[in-house]
Structures are given as C-alpha cells and as structure tokens.
Design an enzyme around this catalytic site. Sequence first.
Site, PDB file in Angstrom:
ATOM      1  N   ASN A  37       0.838  -1.198   0.000  1.00 29.57           N
ATOM      2  CA  ASN A  37       0.000   0.000   0.000  1.00 29.57           C
ATOM      3  C   ASN A  37       0.884   1.263   0.000  1.00 29.57           C
ATOM      4  OD1 ASN A  37      -1.623   2.192   0.788  1.00 29.57           O
ATOM      5  ND2 ASN A  37      -3.058   0.846   1.868  1.00 29.57           N
ATOM      6  N   LYS A  90       0.320   3.983   2.645  1.00 26.94           N
ATOM      7  CA  LYS A  90       0.863   3.726   3.988  1.00 26.94           C
ATOM      8  C   LYS A  90       2.327   4.152   4.058  1.00 26.94           C
ATOM      9  CE  LYS A  90      -1.766  -0.359   5.466  1.00 26.94           C
ATOM     10  NZ  LYS A  90      -1.627  -1.788   5.796  1.00 26.94           N
ATOM     11  N   GLU A 127      -3.360 -13.154   4.284  1.00 26.21           N
ATOM     12  CA  GLU A 127      -3.652 -12.604   5.624  1.00 26.21           C
ATOM     13  C   GLU A 127      -4.833 -13.377   6.198  1.00 26.21           C
ATOM     14  OE1 GLU A 127      -3.880  -8.259   5.677  1.00 26.21           O
ATOM     15  OE2 GLU A 127      -2.673  -8.218   3.858  1.00 26.21           O
ATOM     16  N   ASP A 187      -0.937  -3.569  10.063  1.00 26.48           N
ATOM     17  CA  ASP A 187      -2.238  -4.096   9.669  1.00 26.48           C
ATOM     18  C   ASP A 187      -3.279  -3.193  10.309  1.00 26.48           C
ATOM     19  OD1 ASP A 187      -3.410  -6.310   8.064  1.00 26.48           O
ATOM     20  OD2 ASP A 187      -4.662  -6.431   9.845  1.00 26.48           O
ATOM     21  N   SER A 188      -4.126  -2.631   9.461  1.00 22.64           N
ATOM     22  CA  SER A 188      -5.030  -1.609   9.976  1.00 22.64           C
ATOM     23  C   SER A 188      -6.423  -1.789   9.411  1.00 22.64           C
ATOM     24  CB  SER A 188      -4.477  -0.224   9.645  1.00 22.64           C
ATOM     25  OG  SER A 188      -4.001  -0.188   8.321  1.00 22.64           O
ATOM     26  N   PHE A 242      -6.772   8.196   2.174  1.00 23.66           N
ATOM     27  CA  PHE A 242      -7.134   7.042   1.355  1.00 23.66           C
ATOM     28  C   PHE A 242      -8.207   6.222   2.071  1.00 23.66           C
ATOM     29  CE2 PHE A 242      -5.062   3.424   3.522  1.00 23.66           C
ATOM     30  CZ  PHE A 242      -4.214   4.078   4.400  1.00 23.66           C
ATOM     31  N   LYS A 270      -3.504  14.902   9.514  1.00 22.16           N
ATOM     32  CA  LYS A 270      -3.820  13.467   9.686  1.00 22.16           C
ATOM     33  C   LYS A 270      -2.715  12.784  10.485  1.00 22.16           C
ATOM     34  CE  LYS A 270      -4.817   9.017   7.551  1.00 22.16           C
ATOM     35  NZ  LYS A 270      -5.142   8.179   6.404  1.00 22.16           N
ATOM     36  N   HIS A 300      -4.318   6.662  13.768  1.00 19.13           N
ATOM     37  CA  HIS A 300      -3.985   5.366  14.374  1.00 19.13           C
ATOM     38  C   HIS A 300      -2.573   4.927  13.953  1.00 19.13           C
ATOM     39  CE1 HIS A 300      -5.790   5.251  10.486  1.00 19.13           C
ATOM     40  NE2 HIS A 300      -5.555   3.974  10.283  1.00 19.13           N
ATOM     41  N   ARG A 301      -2.258   5.155  12.658  1.00 14.48           N
ATOM     42  CA  ARG A 301      -0.943   4.759  12.130  1.00 14.48           C
ATOM     43  C   ARG A 301       0.167   5.557  12.800  1.00 14.48           C
ATOM     44  NH1 ARG A 301      -2.589   4.867   7.653  1.00 14.48           N
ATOM     45  NH2 ARG A 301      -3.019   2.641   7.729  1.00 14.48           N
TER      46      ARG A 301
END
Length: 196
Positions: free
Chosen positions: A9, A12, A40, A68-69, A147, A170, A175-176
């Site tokens: 991705n 990311k 996965e 992993d989100s 995204f 952002k 979370h990332r």
Amino acid sequence: MKIVLASSNEHKVKEINEIVNKLGYDIEFILPEGKFDPVEDGNTFEANSLIKAKAAWELTKTWALADDSGLCIDSLGGKPGIYSARYETTPQKRIERVLNEMKNIENRKAHFTCAMTLINPKGEIEYACNGICEGSIAYKPSGKNGFGYDPIFLLKNSDKTMAELNDDEKNEISHRSLALQKVLNYISEAHLVENE
Ligand code: ITT
C-alpha cells in the site's frame, strides 16, 4: 537505517515516511520489491500484522515493519475490521457498502486501529504495538485527502472527516501515527538508530 515496510500500500509508506521525517529520525521505509501479497488469514489485526512482517523478513532477511489496519464500527459488531481492505472490490464500493449498512443506524461510533510488528534481522519479534483513532461514520463522503475510508470517518470532537485534513493534520492524530510513534520511541530507546 532502512526498514522494509511489509505492505503493498503506497499510501501507507508515504504517510509513514512523512511522519518519520517530521520527527527527525534517520530511517527510511521502503516497500518490498515485486509483488507482496501474503495470505492474511489471521483472526486479528495483530495476527495479520505478524504474518505480513514475517513474510517481508523471509524475503529480505532485514528489519521489517508491518502495519495491519482497518475500520471498526461498533453497530456492525466491529466490521469491516480485519476485512477492511477486502470489504468490496474498490475503495469507492467499500465506502458505499458501509454507508448502505449504516443507513438506518443511529449509533455511528467507530475507530481506526493499526497493529504494528517490528521484526529484527534474526527474524525475531523485536516490538509490537497498536494505535487507535476514535470517531464516527458520516452520512455521506466528504474530502479528497488520505485514502480508504477517510472520506466517511468523522473525527471525534470535530465536524471534519479524515479526508478533509491535510497530510500533517492526519499524521498528528491517526492510528498509524500513534502506533508508529511507539515503534520509533522503541527504536530510539534501544539505540537501534540515533534520533537526529
Ligand atoms: P497491505 O496489507 O499491503 O499493507 P492493505 O491496504 O491491504 O495493504 P490492510 O490489510 O492493513 O492493508 O487493510 C487496511 C485497510 O483498512 C485499507 O485498505 C483501508 O481500506 C483501511 N484503512 C487502514 N488505514 C486507513 C486510513 O488511515 N485511512 C483510511 N482507511 C484506512
């Protein structure tokens, strides 16, 4: 220090490198060469994060980090959850499916979650952690940045969706970003790399 990001991705890796640069770490995250698409089949974000980190380590035998989100919606029993990337065939259709499923639902509480796993060059788990960003599901998409589900994710205590924030905004609350800051603190405290 280079770390392979166990992902295909590009959004990311872009977000992650922006955060790292802003915080002044001498670390560059790079995507694995060629197709990276491990199965996965874990039941949790943590399990899938470990699967991806190990797969990247198998390919490169160097430092590997997996993210992993996904989006978890309270009223849908946590869905799309670990199926966030596979909920429909395109980002647009995934958003439409969520909005459809939420059509007559009042409780719109949701959160993004991110499980990160750092594997060292010996193939051992060096560090693992999570980051969470709370919010709710909007009634319609709005905003063009970010995204995935960003256009329908309303931030807590705000009238903006995640897609209405610029990259820096952002990266302050996502979370990332929260998970990555824990990883970077660990890397710094373990003296794996010096913070500039
Ligand atoms: P890799 O597995 O190759 O890393 P992926 O996109 O398939 O890429 P995940 O399996 O972790 O990644 O699924 C994450 C999905 O959750 C992603 O495709 C989005 O639909 C959603 N998602 C995760 N983080 C997001 C964010 O910051 N904003 C919006 N949607 C996000």
